[in-house]
Write a protein that holds these residues in place. Structure first.
Motif, PDB file in Angstrom:
ATOM      1  N   ALA A  96       1.928   7.339  -6.409  1.00 18.10           N
ATOM      2  CA  ALA A  96       0.905   8.344  -6.728  1.00 18.10           C
ATOM      3  C   ALA A  96       1.277   9.732  -6.193  1.00 18.10           C
ATOM      4  O   ALA A  96       0.499  10.684  -6.313  1.00 18.10           O
TER       5      ALA A  96
ATOM      6  N   SER B 139      -8.620   0.451  -2.099  1.00 17.50           N
ATOM      7  CA  SER B 139     -10.081   0.336  -2.014  1.00 17.50           C
ATOM      8  C   SER B 139     -10.637   1.440  -1.113  1.00 17.50           C
ATOM      9  O   SER B 139      -9.879   2.118  -0.407  1.00 17.50           O
TER      10      SER B 139
ATOM     11  N   ASP C  73       0.842  -1.214   0.000  1.00 17.68           N
ATOM     12  CA  ASP C  73       0.000   0.000   0.000  1.00 17.68           C
ATOM     13  C   ASP C  73       0.869   1.253   0.000  1.00 17.68           C
ATOM     14  O   ASP C  73       0.588   2.217  -0.720  1.00 17.68           O
TER      15      ASP C  73
ATOM     16  N   ALA D 213      -8.852   7.091  -5.888  1.00 16.03           N
ATOM     17  CA  ALA D 213      -8.430   7.160  -7.298  1.00 16.03           C
ATOM     18  C   ALA D 213      -7.106   6.436  -7.540  1.00 16.03           C
ATOM     19  O   ALA D 213      -6.756   6.134  -8.686  1.00 16.03           O
ATOM     20  N   ILE D 214      -6.370   6.139  -6.457  1.00 13.98           N
ATOM     21  CA  ILE D 214      -5.086   5.435  -6.604  1.00 13.98           C
ATOM     22  C   ILE D 214      -5.369   3.963  -6.899  1.00 13.98           C
ATOM     23  O   ILE D 214      -6.140   3.318  -6.188  1.00 13.98           O
ATOM     24  N   LYS D 215      -4.747   3.447  -7.958  1.00 14.13           N
ATOM     25  CA  LYS D 215      -4.969   2.062  -8.378  1.00 14.13           C
ATOM     26  C   LYS D 215      -4.568   1.110  -7.251  1.00 14.13           C
ATOM     27  O   LYS D 215      -3.471   1.189  -6.717  1.00 14.13           O
ATOM     28  N   GLY D 216      -5.501   0.235  -6.868  1.00 13.03           N
ATOM     29  CA  GLY D 216      -5.209  -0.758  -5.833  1.00 13.03           C
ATOM     30  C   GLY D 216      -5.571  -0.322  -4.427  1.00 13.03           C
ATOM     31  O   GLY D 216      -5.378  -1.062  -3.475  1.00 13.03           O
TER      32      GLY D 216
ATOM     33  N   LYS E 227       2.239   1.885  -3.411  1.00  8.09           N
ATOM     34  CA  LYS E 227       1.229   2.466  -4.318  1.00  8.09           C
ATOM     35  C   LYS E 227       1.038   3.957  -4.036  1.00  8.09           C
ATOM     36  O   LYS E 227       0.912   4.772  -4.954  1.00  8.09           O
TER      37      LYS E 227
END
Length: 345
Positions: A49, A72, A42, A67-70, A45
């Motif tokens: 970003a 939730s 996390d 909006a960050i991929k991965g 990620k």
């Protein structure tokens, strides 16, 4: 036993690292790892970003995290919750705010008169906009600050490094060397402490801010210069049809700048150009106004208007500020940087 002592040493080093981060101001995002189900993946990620500090998570709206991929919605809630535990987000007394403001570092401009006008120098933790016509000293002042921000605190410096985003190709390291000599600083060291990037379009300009936040998380920066903040927007977006898109993108760029100023406590200095007003009121007042409209006006905390005078003398006027009175000061551009103007010239 050796394993136990190694573990203890690692713990001590981690505590020291955290203490150093807190001294710097911003809390590195690694602090959230292992808390409430937040794992290393996390953190990776978030960094990709552009989120490098706990503050950046705490200040971000939930939709920016989702909006960050991965990431939730559930994970975004956890991140926001844990970040807000570490970052004060509520009310405080005006007394506390006053004390914080008294502790703010201000970076000298090199001119005593200009520093007096600014009540100490360029303020850290906020955006200062410098605007004016061609050859009024905007870039010169920016290059001056790249050197003076490295000076010790008792000499009006910030004891930190500078980041310079150049959109017009006006940055000259030779100027920095001449200014460094004036202050008795080693030229090579001064240049090593300035991170420079040339921005080629408005998208790239915004991307460089994400790179800047990663660098600020690694070492102590005091100054971020964008010279100029608006020129690429004028070339990338043309005509009235694209005005709305231009202003939206510019607002995003300025919002990111404001976040960096708040998160890392750096002085953000942006330059801007002027355009002649064509309405009737311009006949009597100064016909020039800064580009960028209300979006630019609201983003900048302090706005300085530079004008030419005779020779190398320039006038700096406080155009807008929440704390400084509307006043003017003279300064000069000399071979070794910004200095006080000679009244006889």
């Amino acid at each position: 036993e050796r394993m136990a002592s190694k573990q203890k040493q690692k713990e001590v080093e981690e505590v020291q690292e955290v203490e150093e981060d807190e001294e710097q101001g911003a809390i590195l995002i690694q602090k959230l790892e292992g808390v409430n189900g937040i794992v290393a993946a996390d953190i990776k990620k978030l960094k990709e970003a552009g989120f490098h500090t706990v503050e950046s998570i705490a200040y971000a709206p939930k939709k920016a995290l989702i909006a960050i991929k991965g990431i939730s919605e559930q994970k975004a809630d956890k991140l926001a919750l844990e970040a807000k535990k570490l970052v004060p987000m509520g009310f405080q007394t005006a007394t506390q705010v006053h004390k914080e403001r008294q502790d703010l570092i201000q970076v000298t401009t090199g001119s005593k008169e200009l520093d007096k006008l600014l009540e100490g120098g360029i303020e850290t933790g906020s955006i200062t906009e410098i605007f004016g016509e061609f050859r009024t000293g905007k870039s010169q002042l920016c290059m001056q600050l790249c050197v003076t921000c490295q000076l010790p605190l008792d000499q009006g410096g910030g004891e930190g490094r500078a980041l310079y985003i150049d959109t017009e190709g006006t940055f000259r390291p030779e100027r920095l060397l001449a200014i460094a000599e004036r202050y008795g600083l080693g030229g090579e060291e001064v240049l090593d402490n300035v991170a420079y990037a040339r921005a080629h379009n408005s998208e790239h300009q915004l991307q460089l801010l994400l790179d800047a936040s990663a660098m600020m998380a690694e070492s102590r920066f005091v100054l971020l210069v964008v010279d100029s903040a608006t020129s690429l927007y004028r070339t990338d977006f043309s005509g009235r049809g694209e005005l709305s898109a231009r202003q939206t993108h510019l607002a995003r760029f300025l919002r990111t700048l404001q976040s960096l100023a708040t998160e890392f406590g750096v002085a953000v200095v942006i330059t801007n150009q002027v355009v002649a007003q064509v309405d009737g009121g311009a006949m009597y007042a100064d016909p020039n106004k800064p580009i960028g409209g209300n979006i630019m006006a609201h983003a900048s905390t302090t706005r300085l208007y530079l004008r030419k005078k005779k020779g190398e003398t320039r006038i700096c006027k406080i155009y807008d500020s929440p704390s400084l009175p509307e006043s003017e000061a003279l300064f000069a551009i000399s071979p070794n940087g910004i200095t006080d103007a000679d009244p006889d010239k």
